[in-house]
Design an enzyme around this catalytic site. Structure first.
Site, PDB file in Angstrom:
ATOM      1  N   ARG A 104      -0.658  -0.965   5.385  1.00  0.00           N
ATOM      2  CA  ARG A 104       0.815  -1.510   5.509  1.00  0.00           C
ATOM      3  C   ARG A 104       1.594  -1.021   6.784  1.00  0.00           C
ATOM      4  O   ARG A 104       1.692   0.163   7.204  1.00  0.00           O
ATOM      5  CB  ARG A 104       1.657  -1.030   4.495  1.00  0.00           C
ATOM      6  CG  ARG A 104       3.066  -1.945   4.020  1.00  0.00           C
ATOM      7  CD  ARG A 104       4.030  -1.196   3.034  1.00  0.00           C
ATOM      8  NE  ARG A 104       3.194  -1.222   1.759  1.00  0.00           N
ATOM      9  CZ  ARG A 104       3.974  -0.738   0.760  1.00  0.00           C
ATOM     10  NH1 ARG A 104       5.332  -0.556   0.726  1.00  0.00           N
ATOM     11  NH2 ARG A 104       3.593  -0.689  -0.393  1.00  0.00           N
ATOM     12  N   THR A 108       6.986  -3.741   9.969  1.00  0.00           N
ATOM     13  CA  THR A 108       7.398  -4.930   9.120  1.00  0.00           C
ATOM     14  C   THR A 108       7.036  -4.810   7.678  1.00  0.00           C
ATOM     15  O   THR A 108       7.482  -5.597   6.710  1.00  0.00           O
ATOM     16  CB  THR A 108       6.409  -6.110   9.601  1.00  0.00           C
ATOM     17  OG1 THR A 108       4.925  -5.575   9.150  1.00  0.00           O
ATOM     18  CG2 THR A 108       6.385  -6.218  10.984  1.00  0.00           C
ATOM     19  N   ASP A 200       0.509   8.065  -6.055  1.00  0.00           N
ATOM     20  CA  ASP A 200      -0.374   7.349  -5.056  1.00  0.00           C
ATOM     21  C   ASP A 200      -1.762   7.585  -5.338  1.00  0.00           C
ATOM     22  O   ASP A 200      -2.369   8.638  -5.427  1.00  0.00           O
ATOM     23  CB  ASP A 200      -0.053   8.132  -3.577  1.00  0.00           C
ATOM     24  CG  ASP A 200      -0.851   7.076  -2.615  1.00  0.00           C
ATOM     25  OD1 ASP A 200      -0.298   6.692  -1.663  1.00  0.00           O
ATOM     26  OD2 ASP A 200      -1.981   7.205  -2.700  1.00  0.00           O
ATOM     27  N   ASP A 203      -4.157   9.081  -2.821  1.00  0.00           N
ATOM     28  CA  ASP A 203      -4.036  10.409  -2.816  1.00  0.00           C
ATOM     29  C   ASP A 203      -4.634  11.403  -3.953  1.00  0.00           C
ATOM     30  O   ASP A 203      -5.201  12.402  -3.841  1.00  0.00           O
ATOM     31  CB  ASP A 203      -2.493  10.686  -2.466  1.00  0.00           C
ATOM     32  CG  ASP A 203      -2.033  10.227  -1.223  1.00  0.00           C
ATOM     33  OD1 ASP A 203      -2.885  10.211  -0.201  1.00  0.00           O
ATOM     34  OD2 ASP A 203      -0.826  10.342  -0.993  1.00  0.00           O
TER      35      ASP A 203
HETATM   36  N1  URA Z   1       0.319   2.346  -4.542  1.00  0.00           N
HETATM   37  C1  URA Z   1      -0.110   3.416  -5.300  1.00  0.00           C
HETATM   38  O1  URA Z   1      -1.098   4.087  -5.206  1.00  0.00           O
HETATM   39  N2  URA Z   1       0.895   3.672  -6.345  1.00  0.00           N
HETATM   40  C2  URA Z   1       1.903   2.826  -6.465  1.00  0.00           C
HETATM   41  O2  URA Z   1       2.666   3.240  -7.337  1.00  0.00           O
HETATM   42  C3  URA Z   1       2.240   1.856  -5.661  1.00  0.00           C
HETATM   43  C4  URA Z   1       1.049   1.494  -4.769  1.00  0.00           C
END
Ligand code: URA
Length: 209
Positions: A104, A108, A200, A203
């Protein structure tokens, strides 16, 4: 119109609870995601075409069925999609695997493709795009556009958890793509995280921050 299938099998839902739990550590999280991916693959492949064959059991000759040889391609979106790929491959070992890398852009907030490597015959394959968290839908949307531009004709999208916002994007942009989820959550928060979600996914899979 693309359909949305929430795979609410008890084993999937049980494991998803522990995947969501913030006290679940990296090793267990990775194992659970792998297991759920395999269970989801079992459900997603329900409609694979079959053909009749004749075999000899130790007792008699009998007519029975085998897969009709539909070619499958898995396309995990890097990096969290990798966490579901091995589990699916255990059930569909002959599948080819392409990879799409998206990040990402911090300015932007738009997803940008930085890597793509696909099987040469994607137009003949039923592709399963793997994106564990369908949040805004930006990455999956771009990845699917990218695959279509390169000739893909049959695409399914497989996610662990989706937000309604992401599902709407895919339904609008790709009405031909069926979406398979373990859960449809409530919403996105201000940081783009799915609520309640699991945090995430990348992660938590790889123990990074
Ligand atoms: N990506 C993720 O890993 N978790 C989220 O909650 C949203 C996007």
């Amino acid at each position: 119109m693309g359909n949305v299938f929430v795979l609410d099998h008890p084993l999937i839902q049980h494991k998803l609870t522990y995947i969501r739990d913030k006290n679940t550590g990296t090793k267990e999280f990775r194992e659970l995601v792998d297991e759920v991916a395999a269970l989801m693959a079992f459900e997603i492949t329900r409609d694979l075409p079959m053909e009749e064959t004749t075999i000899q059991t130790p007792v008699v000759e009998t007519k029975t069925k085998v897969l009709a040889g539909k070619k499958i391609g898995l396309v995990p979106i890097l990096r969290a999609g990798l966490g579901m790929t091995e589990g699916i491959l255990r059930l569909i070992p002959a599948a080819r695997v392409g990879h799409v890398g998206m990040y990402r852009d911090p300015e932007t907030m738009q997803p940008e493709e930085y890597f793509i490597k696909l099987p040469s015959d994607i137009e003949e394959r039923e592709l399963i795009v793997i994106d564990p968290m369908l949040a805004t839908g930006g990455s999956a949307n771009d990845a699917i556009h990218s695959l279509k531009k390169r000739g893909a004709k049959q695409i399914r999208l497989m996610c662990l958890i989706a937000a309604p916002e992401g599902v709407e994007v895919i339904k609008k942009e790709h009405p031909d793509v069926d979406i398979y989820l373990a859960a449809m959550d409530e919403k996105l928060d201000d940081h783009g995280y799915i609520v309640p979600g699991l945090g995430d996914a990348g992660d938590r899979l790889y123990g990074t921050k």
